[in-house]
Design an enzyme around this catalytic site. Structure first.
Site, short mmCIF file in Angstrom:
data_model
loop_
_atom_site.label_atom_id
_atom_site.label_comp_id
_atom_site.label_asym_id
_atom_site.label_seq_id
_atom_site.Cartn_x
_atom_site.Cartn_y
_atom_site.Cartn_z
CG HIS A 1 40.02 37.28 37.59
ND1 HIS A 1 39.88 36.38 36.55
CD2 HIS A 1 40.58 38.39 37.05
CE1 HIS A 1 40.35 36.93 35.44
NE2 HIS A 1 40.78 38.15 35.71
CB CYS B 1 41.99 41.89 36.01
SG CYS B 1 40.72 43.15 36.29
#
Length: 426
Positions: free
Chosen positions: A326, A345
């Protein structure tokens, strides 16, 4: 995000490693570990690391390269590097550089001559430069080349991190190359795909590879020591522009609830709304007893926008760890020396360039359309027409040929050498 792996270490300094038995431990870094919720609070100006340094002090090749890590050429180059480092070890290795003076351009000190010898042996400084006590422009260029090869900001200043990396012994570096040769050999033998994305965890770097060349290279932020980014293989099937961000329960409990106790308007300021997880109906913050942890039972969802924790983009791929890639509003984090700050992440610098590359074969999604969609702040999931393979790998040492050997810290202690892991001596 689910936790992958564990460690008793909650902070680390860069390459505290070991030049000789008796050498004092290098001080650990004092950088702050920042939780994901911190990304919501600030969005510093975007910055870049200088990874493109072209050394002028040596006849060896450029540090920057379009060669993918997962290639037969890389295997061959690592084998050559192992031969070179074996000769260095056989000849007694390299000297330990004293840390009693901060060396930089213009300094004249006996320690500089020791560092010159060290740089010459590793191939960063030409033998013709000599071993004087002067930190001249040739030494400055050689230090920058060394720093680039080790994933350090190429500023030419021998601070504690550069000194620590320089004083890891040659035999330890040889073992690191031998360990990573097997990893790269395996990667090179597998069909990665004609177009693929490779996330190299210890390098905190991403390669978008096409036709055997790196089409794009991105700086990344990966998982903390105690919230490790997993090794995995999958396929990128979806790019979401203007994503919603749903707070993990750990962040709700550790960060958001305490913040709400201090400032009841915190959720409103940060565009976070509450929902009943069972009925999906919105819940008023005023109806929650913030003196307890009951709010953990609710879903905390942040609306799309500039302060969203994922900012413009979320990139999805199937995996059992609930991780994804992201964007982030906190672009300043990409400037950090240690980019191991996430909960597993992977955050991507200049992610919009990667979006365009991923969506190349998806009709209707050129750069102009994508930018207009992001500007609209409307949540927009996009199915990737030809899903792109993605590989999360762990390679802490490799070579791009012509004497260019890249070395990184063994951040998750997977190389079997305590000297290469952070926090060993703290």
């Amino acid at each position: 995000m689910k936790k992958f792996g564990s460690s008793a270490l909650d902070r680390r300094a860069f390459l505290t490693g070991v030049a000789t038995a008796g050498m004092a431990a290098v001080a650990s870094s004092a950088f702050a570990q920042q939780s994901d919720i911190g990304d919501i609070l600030s969005a510093p100006k975007r910055g870049n690391w200088d990874d493109q340094f072209d050394a002028r002090s040596t006849s060896r090749g450029k540090v920057a390269s379009f060669q993918p890590i997962a290639s037969p050429e890389t295997v061959s180059f690592i084998e050559n590097a192992i031969n070179t480092y074996s000769q260095i070890v056989g000849n007694g290795g390299w000297p330990t550089v004293p840390g009693n003076v901060k060396m930089q351009l213009g300094v004249v000190d006996p320690a500089v001559s020791v560092m010159r010898k060290r740089l010459i042996i590793a191939g960063d400084l030409s033998q013709s430069a000599g071993v004087s006590n002067s930190f001249d422009t040739y030494v400055d260029a050689a230090v920058k080349r060394f720093q680039s090869r080790h994933g350090l900001p190429a500023d030419g200043v021998m601070g504690q991190y550069s000194l620590a990396a320089m004083n890891v012994t040659a035999d330890v570096r040889l073992g690191q190359l031998q360990t990573n040769l097997e990893r790269v050999r395996k990667l090179a033998s597998e069909d990665q795909g004609a177009r693929y994305v490779m996330v190299n965890i210890p390098a905190a770097q991403i390669e978008a590879v096409e036709a055997g060349r790196v089409a794009q290279r991105h700086t990344a932020i990966v998982g903390k020591i105690d919230r490790q980014t997993p090794i995995l293989d999958s396929r990128i099937h979806e790019v979401i522009l203007n994503p919603y961000w749903t707070a993990p329960k750990s962040i709700i409990q550790k960060d958001i609830i305490p913040l709400m106790r201090k400032d009841p308007t915190y959720l409103e300021k940060n565009k976070i709304r509450l929902f009943d997880e069972r009925t999906r109906e919105e819940v008023s913050p005023e109806s929650v007893d913030w003196s307890t942890d009951d709010a953990v039972k609710l879903m905390f969802r942040q609306d799309p926008g500039k302060i969203n924790a994922m900012s413009s983009t979320k990139i999805n791929f199937a995996n059992p760890y609930a991780v994804y890639m992201h964007d982030t509003p906190s672009q300043g984090l990409f400037n950090k020396l240690m980019r191991f700050d996430s909960s597993g992440c992977v955050r991507i610098q200049n992610v919009r360039d990667l979006n365009v590359w991923l969506l190349r074969d998806t009709p209707g999604w050129d750069r102009q359309t994508m930018e207009a969609t992001i500007a609209s702040r409307v949540n927009t999931p996009i199915a990737v027409t030809n899903p792109v393979p993605v590989h999360f790998v762990y390679v802490s040492a490799w070579s791009t040929g012509d004497g260019v050997v890249h070395l990184r810290d063994d951040i998750y202690e997977m190389d079997g050498q305590k000297a290469l892991s952070i926090g060993t001596n703290t």
